[in-house]
Write a protein that holds these residues in place. Structure first.
Motif, PDB file in Angstrom:
ATOM      1  N   LEU A 126       0.827  -1.207   0.000  1.00 12.40           N
ATOM      2  CA  LEU A 126       0.000   0.000   0.000  1.00 12.40           C
ATOM      3  C   LEU A 126       0.861   1.256   0.000  1.00 12.40           C
ATOM      4  O   LEU A 126       0.560   2.230  -0.701  1.00 12.40           O
ATOM      5  CB  LEU A 126      -0.926  -0.010   1.217  1.00 12.40           C
ATOM      6  CG  LEU A 126      -2.225   0.793   1.114  1.00 12.40           C
ATOM      7  CD1 LEU A 126      -3.094   0.219   0.011  1.00 12.40           C
ATOM      8  CD2 LEU A 126      -2.977   0.775   2.439  1.00 12.40           C
ATOM      9  N   TRP A 127       1.943   1.224   0.758  1.00 10.67           N
ATOM     10  CA  TRP A 127       2.854   2.368   0.770  1.00 10.67           C
ATOM     11  C   TRP A 127       3.554   2.527  -0.584  1.00 10.67           C
ATOM     12  O   TRP A 127       3.731   3.648  -1.068  1.00 10.67           O
ATOM     13  CB  TRP A 127       3.887   2.197   1.881  1.00 10.67           C
ATOM     14  CG  TRP A 127       3.439   2.795   3.176  1.00 10.67           C
ATOM     15  CD1 TRP A 127       2.881   2.154   4.239  1.00 10.67           C
ATOM     16  CD2 TRP A 127       3.499   4.175   3.531  1.00 10.67           C
ATOM     17  NE1 TRP A 127       2.586   3.051   5.230  1.00 10.67           N
ATOM     18  CE2 TRP A 127       2.961   4.296   4.828  1.00 10.67           C
ATOM     19  CE3 TRP A 127       3.960   5.318   2.884  1.00 10.67           C
ATOM     20  CZ2 TRP A 127       2.871   5.523   5.493  1.00 10.67           C
ATOM     21  CZ3 TRP A 127       3.873   6.538   3.536  1.00 10.67           C
ATOM     22  CH2 TRP A 127       3.337   6.633   4.820  1.00 10.67           C
ATOM     23  N   ARG A 128       3.935   1.416  -1.182  1.00 12.61           N
ATOM     24  CA  ARG A 128       4.667   1.495  -2.453  1.00 12.61           C
ATOM     25  C   ARG A 128       3.784   1.975  -3.588  1.00 12.61           C
ATOM     26  O   ARG A 128       4.239   2.737  -4.457  1.00 12.61           O
ATOM     27  CB  ARG A 128       5.263   0.120  -2.778  1.00 12.61           C
ATOM     28  CG  ARG A 128       6.130   0.072  -4.030  1.00 12.61           C
ATOM     29  CD  ARG A 128       6.714  -1.319  -4.239  1.00 12.61           C
ATOM     30  NE  ARG A 128       5.677  -2.326  -4.355  1.00 12.61           N
ATOM     31  CZ  ARG A 128       5.032  -2.613  -5.488  1.00 12.61           C
ATOM     32  NH1 ARG A 128       5.331  -1.952  -6.597  1.00 12.61           N
ATOM     33  NH2 ARG A 128       4.109  -3.555  -5.519  1.00 12.61           N
ATOM     34  N   THR A 129       2.516   1.544  -3.603  1.00 12.13           N
ATOM     35  CA  THR A 129       1.640   1.856  -4.735  1.00 12.13           C
ATOM     36  C   THR A 129       0.786   3.105  -4.532  1.00 12.13           C
ATOM     37  O   THR A 129       0.317   3.681  -5.515  1.00 12.13           O
ATOM     38  CB  THR A 129       0.703   0.664  -5.019  1.00 12.13           C
ATOM     39  OG1 THR A 129      -0.044   0.357  -3.823  1.00 12.13           O
ATOM     40  CG2 THR A 129       1.489  -0.555  -5.445  1.00 12.13           C
ATOM     41  N   VAL A 130       0.562   3.538  -3.278  1.00 15.41           N
ATOM     42  CA  VAL A 130      -0.316   4.686  -3.028  1.00 15.41           C
ATOM     43  C   VAL A 130       0.369   5.746  -2.162  1.00 15.41           C
ATOM     44  O   VAL A 130       0.373   6.926  -2.512  1.00 15.41           O
ATOM     45  CB  VAL A 130      -1.629   4.234  -2.346  1.00 15.41           C
ATOM     46  CG1 VAL A 130      -2.539   5.445  -2.098  1.00 15.41           C
ATOM     47  CG2 VAL A 130      -2.348   3.212  -3.205  1.00 15.41           C
ATOM     48  N   GLY A 302      -9.425   6.590   3.127  1.00 15.00           N
ATOM     49  CA  GLY A 302      -9.393   6.790   4.566  1.00 15.00           C
ATOM     50  C   GLY A 302      -8.043   6.525   5.197  1.00 15.00           C
ATOM     51  O   GLY A 302      -7.658   7.167   6.186  1.00 15.00           O
ATOM     52  N   THR A 303      -7.276   5.588   4.630  1.00 19.96           N
ATOM     53  CA  THR A 303      -5.967   5.259   5.189  1.00 19.96           C
ATOM     54  C   THR A 303      -4.989   6.413   5.050  1.00 19.96           C
ATOM     55  O   THR A 303      -4.125   6.605   5.916  1.00 19.96           O
ATOM     56  CB  THR A 303      -5.397   4.012   4.486  1.00 19.96           C
ATOM     57  OG1 THR A 303      -6.328   2.935   4.610  1.00 19.96           O
ATOM     58  CG2 THR A 303      -4.067   3.594   5.084  1.00 19.96           C
ATOM     59  N   HIS A 304      -5.093   7.205   3.987  1.00 20.35           N
ATOM     60  CA  HIS A 304      -4.107   8.244   3.703  1.00 20.35           C
ATOM     61  C   HIS A 304      -4.626   9.657   3.985  1.00 20.35           C
ATOM     62  O   HIS A 304      -3.948  10.630   3.629  1.00 20.35           O
ATOM     63  CB  HIS A 304      -3.657   8.140   2.243  1.00 20.35           C
ATOM     64  CG  HIS A 304      -2.938   6.868   1.928  1.00 20.35           C
ATOM     65  ND1 HIS A 304      -3.600   5.749   1.463  1.00 20.35           N
ATOM     66  CD2 HIS A 304      -1.631   6.515   2.039  1.00 20.35           C
ATOM     67  CE1 HIS A 304      -2.721   4.779   1.272  1.00 20.35           C
ATOM     68  NE2 HIS A 304      -1.533   5.212   1.615  1.00 20.35           N
ATOM     69  N   GLN A 305      -5.787   9.792   4.614  1.00 19.46           N
ATOM     70  CA  GLN A 305      -6.278  11.131   4.946  1.00 19.46           C
ATOM     71  C   GLN A 305      -5.329  11.855   5.891  1.00 19.46           C
ATOM     72  O   GLN A 305      -5.011  13.032   5.697  1.00 19.46           O
ATOM     73  CB  GLN A 305      -7.678  11.034   5.571  1.00 19.46           C
ATOM     74  CG  GLN A 305      -8.785  10.755   4.584  1.00 19.46           C
ATOM     75  CD  GLN A 305     -10.154  10.734   5.251  1.00 19.46           C
ATOM     76  OE1 GLN A 305     -10.276  10.808   6.471  1.00 19.46           O
ATOM     77  NE2 GLN A 305     -11.195  10.625   4.447  1.00 19.46           N
TER      78      GLN A 305
END
Length: 374
Positions: A126-130, A302-305
């Motif tokens: 998730l960190w690598r792609t977003v 929601g994870t990256h807000q």
């Protein structure tokens, strides 16, 4: 010195304390629980901050229920190695690590070892792609300097994963202006498996496509079967990313590891030999979570807000604006923390037509005073 109570949002308090240079004191850390005080992963985060900075002072009482933290100068550098343990996954440490490294004296190059994918924290996929593309877009970084490489995967409880992270320096962050969410034009993803038959990854892909292809034709999900090289414990999961016409990325994921109860990770800490969830359930759960994120709206899921709000608050002393869906509890706490540490207050306006929230602020104007002038 700022004072807080309880263990909630421990990581973000340490992060903003280090960036703002303000000392903090946290009392009553799990004081009423049977096992009071700091956990292993929180102590690991403190050890990581000591590696990244020079001159920080950490004072903990005998029971571990009270902590005083005085930040030092952010140094970072290359050749660093940190064992994150198995208490929390590597994704737990990445938010603080990446934001601190941007304002360091030397570019960061570090190897992190531990759990790469689990049901509690954002995975390294998730960190690598977003996460990193969002940081590149908001901070104006190039692709070469900011990189996260997955060397080896690791699942709970044995871990054994390894990632390599490189983060460049910035003089100051540019203004953030992300208000156009666009329409979803394609979905990409990755299904991974560790120490289980490779067919599990294909079963997750088929289940996820069964949900998504009814709404969108352009769906492509890669598979990564680590086999015997995937750490010491079995596990599998899937990460899905929806890309919009304006370049925004919305993500969702689900994972099954030993001791995880439920596809989305609603509980944990169960019997280590508890059977894994059926791969089809994992694929369908991730697809449904992605549809929920798209329905939520906004330029970030929601994870990256919280990450996006932090970038806006740390930006220059001019208008920074973002459009988000309904705020998560973590995003709400982020708004309170940036006001306490940085003195930045967000103005919010709800737009009934789209169901989104327009947030704007004048940034704190944080500059990298540690970086060498060339």
């Amino acid at each position: 010195m700022l004072r807080f109570t309880g263990c909630a949002h421990f990581r973000q308090r340490l992060l903003l304390s280090t960036l703002s240079g303000r000392a903090i004191r946290i009392d009553d850390i799990r004081a009423g629980e049977q096992s009071p005080g700091l956990r292993d992963f929180e102590a690991s985060l403190l050890r990581l901050l000591e590696k990244l900075t020079n001159g920080c002072v950490v004072e903990i009482n005998e029971t571990g229920t009270s902590l005083r933290y005085r930040p030092g100068v952010i140094i970072c550098g290359g050749g660093l190695v940190h064992d994150c343990g198995a208490g929390r996954s590597i994704g737990y440490y990445l938010e603080a690590l990446v934001l601190l490294a941007l304002f360091a004296k030397k570019p960061l190059s570090i190897t992190l070892r531990g759990v790469t994918n689990d049901h509690l924290d954002p995975s390294v996929d998730l960190w690598r792609t977003v996460g990193l593309p969002l940081l590149r877009k908001a901070a104006g970084l190039d692709d070469a300097g900011l990189e996260l490489k997955i060397v080896r995967r690791g699942a709970r409880p044995a871990g054994g994963g390894e990632v390599a992270l490189r983060v460049p320096l910035v003089r100051a962050l540019p203004p953030v202006s992300l208000t156009d969410e666009g329409m979803v034009r394609r979905v990409r993803g990755i299904a991974y498996s560790m120490r289980v038959p490779p067919a599990n990854a294909n079963r997750m892909v088929d289940a996820a496509r069964g949900v998504l292809n009814a709404l969108l034709a352009d769906v492509y999900i890669f598979t990564d079967a680590a086999g015997g090289g995937g750490g010491g414990s079995p596990g599998y999961g899937i990460t899905l990313v929806a890309e919009t016409t304006s370049g925004c990325l919305l993500s969702a994921e689900a994972a099954a590891t030993q001791g995880a109860r439920g596809a989305g990770g609603g509980g944990g800490g169960g019997d280590a030999e508890e059977p894994l969830v059926v791969p089809e359930d994992i694929g369908r759960a991730a697809a449904q979570l992605l549809l929920d994120e798209v329905a939520r709206g906004g330029v970030a899921d929601g994870t990256h807000q919280g990450l996006l709000l932090l970038l806006a608050a740390l930006g220059p002393e001019e208008m920074n604006c973002v459009r988000l869906g309904p705020l998560t509890p973590y995003a709400v706490r982020t708004l309170r923390h940036v006001k306490e540490f940085l003195g930045v207050t967000f103005s919010m306006r709800t737009e009934a037509a789209s169901g989104t929230i327009y947030l704007s602020c004048v940034g704190a104007g944080l500059k990298n005073i540690n970086r060498k002038v060339t």
